[in-house]
Design a protein around this motif. Structure first.
Motif, PDB file in Angstrom:
ATOM      1  N   GLN A  83       0.761  -1.226   0.017  1.00  0.00           N
ATOM      2  CA  GLN A  83      -0.100  -0.058   0.142  1.00  0.00           C
ATOM      3  C   GLN A  83       0.861   1.228   0.050  1.00  0.00           C
ATOM      4  OE1 GLN A  83      -2.547   0.472   3.364  1.00  0.00           O
ATOM      5  NE2 GLN A  83      -4.201   1.544   1.914  1.00  0.00           N
ATOM      6  N   LYS A  84       0.617   2.210  -0.808  1.00  0.00           N
ATOM      7  CA  LYS A  84       1.299   3.356  -0.860  1.00  0.00           C
ATOM      8  C   LYS A  84       0.622   4.355   0.273  1.00  0.00           C
ATOM      9  CE  LYS A  84       3.315   2.029  -4.545  1.00  0.00           C
ATOM     10  NZ  LYS A  84       4.765   1.605  -4.584  1.00  0.00           N
ATOM     11  N   GLU A  85       1.615   5.438   0.437  1.00  0.00           N
ATOM     12  CA  GLU A  85       1.383   6.275   1.432  1.00  0.00           C
ATOM     13  C   GLU A  85       0.040   6.932   1.310  1.00  0.00           C
ATOM     14  OE1 GLU A  85       1.954   8.092   5.181  1.00  0.00           O
ATOM     15  OE2 GLU A  85       3.399   6.717   4.337  1.00  0.00           O
ATOM     16  N   GLU A  86      -0.308   7.255   0.199  1.00  0.00           N
ATOM     17  CA  GLU A  86      -1.629   8.100  -0.170  1.00  0.00           C
ATOM     18  C   GLU A  86      -2.909   7.102  -0.111  1.00  0.00           C
ATOM     19  OE1 GLU A  86       0.916   7.792  -2.516  1.00  0.00           O
ATOM     20  OE2 GLU A  86       1.603   9.542  -2.784  1.00  0.00           O
ATOM     21  N   GLY A  87      -2.519   5.645   0.132  1.00  0.00           N
ATOM     22  CA  GLY A  87      -3.699   4.801   0.339  1.00  0.00           C
ATOM     23  C   GLY A  87      -3.858   3.970  -0.710  1.00  0.00           C
ATOM     24  N   TRP A  88      -3.369   3.964  -1.792  1.00  0.00           N
ATOM     25  CA  TRP A  88      -3.960   3.035  -3.023  1.00  0.00           C
ATOM     26  C   TRP A  88      -2.766   1.874  -2.966  1.00  0.00           C
ATOM     27  CZ3 TRP A  88       0.056   3.164  -7.005  1.00  0.00           C
ATOM     28  CH2 TRP A  88       0.764   4.087  -7.206  1.00  0.00           C
ATOM     29  N   PHE A  89      -3.112   0.824  -3.871  1.00  0.00           N
ATOM     30  CA  PHE A  89      -2.363  -0.348  -4.081  1.00  0.00           C
ATOM     31  C   PHE A  89      -1.888  -0.294  -5.658  1.00  0.00           C
ATOM     32  CE2 PHE A  89      -4.770  -1.234  -0.477  1.00  0.00           C
ATOM     33  CZ  PHE A  89      -3.759  -2.007   0.416  1.00  0.00           C
ATOM     34  N   PRO A  90      -0.730  -0.501  -5.855  1.00  0.00           N
ATOM     35  CA  PRO A  90      -0.353  -0.563  -7.594  1.00  0.00           C
ATOM     36  C   PRO A  90      -1.093  -1.396  -8.245  1.00  0.00           C
ATOM     37  CG  PRO A  90       1.520  -0.796  -6.043  1.00  0.00           C
ATOM     38  CD  PRO A  90       0.587  -0.934  -5.182  1.00  0.00           C
ATOM     39  N   GLU A  91      -1.851  -1.096  -9.346  1.00  0.00           N
ATOM     40  CA  GLU A  91      -2.404  -1.951 -10.410  1.00  0.00           C
ATOM     41  C   GLU A  91      -2.111  -1.209 -11.897  1.00  0.00           C
ATOM     42  OE1 GLU A  91      -4.534  -4.753 -11.904  1.00  0.00           O
ATOM     43  OE2 GLU A  91      -4.443  -4.479  -9.855  1.00  0.00           O
ATOM     44  N   PRO A 110      -2.396   3.734  -9.552  1.00  0.00           N
ATOM     45  CA  PRO A 110      -3.950   3.481  -8.776  1.00  0.00           C
ATOM     46  C   PRO A 110      -4.786   3.251  -9.715  1.00  0.00           C
ATOM     47  CG  PRO A 110      -3.125   5.807  -8.812  1.00  0.00           C
ATOM     48  CD  PRO A 110      -2.168   5.230  -9.481  1.00  0.00           C
ATOM     49  N   ASP A 111      -5.924   2.365  -9.205  1.00  0.00           N
ATOM     50  CA  ASP A 111      -7.200   2.147  -9.883  1.00  0.00           C
ATOM     51  C   ASP A 111      -8.152   1.966  -8.992  1.00  0.00           C
ATOM     52  OD1 ASP A 111      -8.599   1.171 -12.627  1.00  0.00           O
ATOM     53  OD2 ASP A 111      -9.081  -0.275 -11.082  1.00  0.00           O
ATOM     54  N   ILE A 112      -9.233   2.879  -8.979  1.00  0.00           N
ATOM     55  CA  ILE A 112     -10.088   2.842  -8.048  1.00  0.00           C
ATOM     56  C   ILE A 112     -11.171   1.892  -8.162  1.00  0.00           C
ATOM     57  CG2 ILE A 112     -10.280   5.758  -7.919  1.00  0.00           C
ATOM     58  CD1 ILE A 112     -12.937   5.329  -9.513  1.00  0.00           C
ATOM     59  N   GLY A 113     -11.285   1.336  -9.225  1.00  0.00           N
ATOM     60  CA  GLY A 113     -12.273   0.026  -9.094  1.00  0.00           C
ATOM     61  C   GLY A 113     -11.395  -1.310  -8.579  1.00  0.00           C
ATOM     62  N   TYR A 114     -10.313  -1.482  -8.753  1.00  0.00           N
ATOM     63  CA  TYR A 114      -9.622  -2.547  -8.038  1.00  0.00           C
ATOM     64  C   TYR A 114      -9.324  -2.101  -6.637  1.00  0.00           C
ATOM     65  CZ  TYR A 114      -8.764  -5.479 -12.088  1.00  0.00           C
ATOM     66  OH  TYR A 114      -8.990  -6.389 -13.072  1.00  0.00           O
ATOM     67  N   LEU A 115      -9.117  -0.852  -6.411  1.00  0.00           N
ATOM     68  CA  LEU A 115      -9.053  -0.357  -5.031  1.00  0.00           C
ATOM     69  C   LEU A 115     -10.257  -0.720  -4.080  1.00  0.00           C
ATOM     70  CD1 LEU A 115      -7.381   0.844  -2.736  1.00  0.00           C
ATOM     71  CD2 LEU A 115      -8.313   3.103  -3.573  1.00  0.00           C
ATOM     72  N   SER A 116     -11.494  -0.403  -4.893  1.00  0.00           N
ATOM     73  CA  SER A 116     -12.852  -0.571  -4.275  1.00  0.00           C
ATOM     74  C   SER A 116     -13.035  -2.266  -4.010  1.00  0.00           C
ATOM     75  CB  SER A 116     -14.013  -0.148  -5.051  1.00  0.00           C
ATOM     76  OG  SER A 116     -14.101  -0.943  -6.064  1.00  0.00           O
ATOM     77  N   LEU A 117     -12.479  -2.898  -4.830  1.00  0.00           N
ATOM     78  CA  LEU A 117     -12.724  -4.399  -4.574  1.00  0.00           C
ATOM     79  C   LEU A 117     -11.438  -4.611  -3.362  1.00  0.00           C
ATOM     80  CD1 LEU A 117     -13.614  -7.127  -5.104  1.00  0.00           C
ATOM     81  CD2 LEU A 117     -11.442  -7.466  -6.792  1.00  0.00           C
ATOM     82  N   THR A 118     -10.441  -4.276  -3.123  1.00  0.00           N
ATOM     83  CA  THR A 118      -9.427  -4.251  -2.056  1.00  0.00           C
ATOM     84  C   THR A 118     -10.333  -3.806  -0.760  1.00  0.00           C
ATOM     85  OG1 THR A 118      -7.670  -3.982  -3.417  1.00  0.00           O
ATOM     86  CG2 THR A 118      -7.120  -3.971  -1.085  1.00  0.00           C
ATOM     87  N   ILE A 119     -10.936  -2.693  -0.858  1.00  0.00           N
ATOM     88  CA  ILE A 119     -11.456  -2.118   0.381  1.00  0.00           C
ATOM     89  C   ILE A 119     -12.634  -3.144   0.757  1.00  0.00           C
ATOM     90  CG2 ILE A 119     -13.111  -0.299   1.150  1.00  0.00           C
ATOM     91  CD1 ILE A 119     -11.570   1.505  -0.665  1.00  0.00           C
ATOM     92  N   ASP A 120     -13.539  -3.905  -0.143  1.00  0.00           N
ATOM     93  CA  ASP A 120     -14.498  -4.730   0.407  1.00  0.00           C
ATOM     94  C   ASP A 120     -13.812  -5.974   1.145  1.00  0.00           C
ATOM     95  OD1 ASP A 120     -17.162  -5.851  -0.218  1.00  0.00           O
ATOM     96  OD2 ASP A 120     -15.905  -7.271  -1.085  1.00  0.00           O
ATOM     97  N   TYR A 121     -12.532  -6.422   0.477  1.00  0.00           N
ATOM     98  CA  TYR A 121     -11.835  -7.541   1.321  1.00  0.00           C
ATOM     99  C   TYR A 121     -11.560  -6.987   2.705  1.00  0.00           C
ATOM    100  CZ  TYR A 121     -12.411 -10.654  -2.972  1.00  0.00           C
ATOM    101  OH  TYR A 121     -12.778 -11.100  -4.124  1.00  0.00           O
ATOM    102  N   LEU A 122     -10.696  -5.781   2.661  1.00  0.00           N
ATOM    103  CA  LEU A 122     -10.241  -5.504   3.931  1.00  0.00           C
ATOM    104  C   LEU A 122     -11.095  -5.348   5.176  1.00  0.00           C
ATOM    105  CD1 LEU A 122      -7.709  -3.015   2.783  1.00  0.00           C
ATOM    106  CD2 LEU A 122      -6.963  -5.094   3.938  1.00  0.00           C
ATOM    107  N   ALA A 123     -12.468  -4.734   4.536  1.00  0.00           N
ATOM    108  CA  ALA A 123     -13.652  -4.470   5.431  1.00  0.00           C
ATOM    109  C   ALA A 123     -14.213  -5.940   6.071  1.00  0.00           C
ATOM    110  CB  ALA A 123     -14.680  -3.748   4.716  1.00  0.00           C
TER     111      ALA A 123
END
Length: 89
Positions: free
Chosen positions: A13-21, A25-38
């Motif tokens: 995870q980058k300092e800004e909060g995103w993961f490399p894709e 950053p990609d907001i679609g995949y980030l939202s999926l990651t957020i789903d799993y993290l939640a």
């Protein structure tokens, strides 16, 4: 084992909060990651999962438009779609 994997993921995870894709950053995949993290946080109550979620959601916020849409002509894949369930959790 699960905590070790979460810890390994946290290093990506980058300092800004995103993961490399695809190089950025990609907001679609980030939202999926957020789903799993939640879901991980809901089951484990691990502080690390909560910290990662907070950073990711804070980053995603900047791509929310006034009309409720997301994304567009930015990010590594120019996606306009998110998975909201993790944010709701």
């Amino acid at each position: 084992m699960a905590y070790k994997r979460l810890n390994d993921l946290s290093k990506l995870q980058k300092e800004e909060g995103w993961f490399p894709e695809y190089g950025g950053p990609d907001i679609g995949y980030l939202s999926l990651t957020i789903d799993y993290l939640a879901k991980v946080y809901e089951k484990s109550n691990w502080d690390l999962a909560k910290e990662m979620l907070t950073k990711a959601i804070d980053f995603l916020y900047y791509f929310s438009h006034p009309d409720g849409s997301f994304g567009g002509e930015y990010g590594s894949r120019n996606t306009k779609h998110i998975i909201p369930s993790g944010i709701n959790l």
